[in-house]
Design a protein around this motif. Sequence first.
Motif, PDB file in Angstrom:
ATOM      1  N   SER A  61      -2.484  10.450  76.852  1.00 58.86           N
ATOM      2  CA  SER A  61      -2.421  10.457  75.393  1.00 58.86           C
ATOM      3  C   SER A  61      -1.113  11.061  74.901  1.00 58.86           C
ATOM      4  O   SER A  61      -0.475  10.539  73.978  1.00 58.86           O
ATOM      5  CB  SER A  61      -3.604  11.246  74.826  1.00 58.86           C
ATOM      6  N   TYR A  96      -9.721  11.033  72.695  1.00 57.18           N
ATOM      7  CA  TYR A  96      -8.281  10.831  72.917  1.00 57.18           C
ATOM      8  C   TYR A  96      -7.848   9.594  72.133  1.00 57.18           C
ATOM      9  O   TYR A  96      -7.731   8.495  72.672  1.00 57.18           O
ATOM     10  CB  TYR A  96      -7.994  10.678  74.411  1.00 57.18           C
ATOM     11  N   LEU A 150      -5.197   6.833  73.210  1.00 59.21           N
ATOM     12  CA  LEU A 150      -5.342   6.180  74.506  1.00 59.21           C
ATOM     13  C   LEU A 150      -5.533   4.667  74.372  1.00 59.21           C
ATOM     14  O   LEU A 150      -6.272   4.199  73.523  1.00 59.21           O
ATOM     15  CB  LEU A 150      -6.541   6.781  75.241  1.00 59.21           C
TER      16      LEU A 150
END
Length: 412
Positions: free
Chosen positions: A189, A241, A244
């Motif tokens: 990330s 996240y 991502l």
Amino acid sequence: MTPNDLIFVSVDDHVLEPPTMFEGRLPAKFAGRGPKFIADETGKGSWIVGGSVESPWTMNYGNMRPGTYDPDERVTELSSAGILGSLCFPSFPRFAGQLFMELDDKELALACVEAYNDWMIEDWAGRHPDRLIPLGIMPLWDPEAMAREVHRISRRGVNTVAFSENPSKFGLPSIYDDEFWKPFWTAASDTGTVIATHIGSSSSLPKTSDDCAMEATGVMIPLNLYGTAADFVWSNVFRSYSPLKLLLAEGGIGWVPFFLERCEISYKARPWVREAYGPKTPTEVFREHAITCFIEDQPGIEMRHLIGIDNICWEFDYPHGDCVWPDGADVAWNNYLSRMPEEEINKITHLNAMRELRFDPFALRSRESCTVGALRASAPPAFEGPVNAGFWDSALGKKEAEWRDTDVAATA
């Protein structure tokens, strides 16, 4: 627009690593224990690491075209087919680099991963940064080491790394184990690194029975990535996240509308699901994070707006048997692109891939030189014959070799 005006970037090809790739790349203390290609008198052989861990792939470099393992030859052959860019998954270490995880000596295993990535950066993609997109592999057994390697190769221009479609098949924690994988998710990330999963990257393929037909398994292979998508949509990964991105390679796209419908039904029908997963619907989550791709998938193309036009990329699959060689660009145009708006054509053929993989060939060469017509004009005519001669083009490797040999003998 004509076929010659198109630009193609493939998000799923494969490199057949050359036998010399590790020379001078491992620390001296590992001399003699690094990966070696061992062949018999016919030239057919396989890679062995640490003296005992053997790759399941059977290869014969004497039979293979140099374009399978030489970056200069690869670019020439891509040009002859009119293909501009290419992201290449590994072969002998398996599609997620999981072969190195089998080594008992994890220090040697980590050194092999780092050496592989250095070769990918310097000798493969580095020779043609306007054409070849680097793909890193990870020390899957150690998320802290994975995080360090993500940061190390990110500084060297690698924006995509291979990961297993289902790490639990290796005896590792599943992606539902938030704490175990946290260092890796965080590093990906923070660096904007795309996580790329390929069918077969769990070293397992779907079977209906122990004696099911090889062809049946081939038809069912995309189901692996159906499961991968389900895991990521319903785990905490994407919700925790947000930057991502997940590339689902060689799984096709026709299953995606049905998958999203099933997810939406589950989400809407059960209030406690909405309470657990928050206000974003599964479709919203999928479209924010997933990158899909296809070789030939007419149903998926017809339903492209149900999938999300910004989520679809094209793949060539050179040099595997599914590759439509050498006229993949023409087949794409004749079968579906010619009936699509130019904006959608450009997104599917190259713009989505360039954006998601942070690949910018136009910064290194003129856009006019990137088209099918220009590339074909710059190269010798495409060779004739099978693109995958000299190796077995399946994750089944030696098992498939035995199957084929038996089949040929039975029909001779």
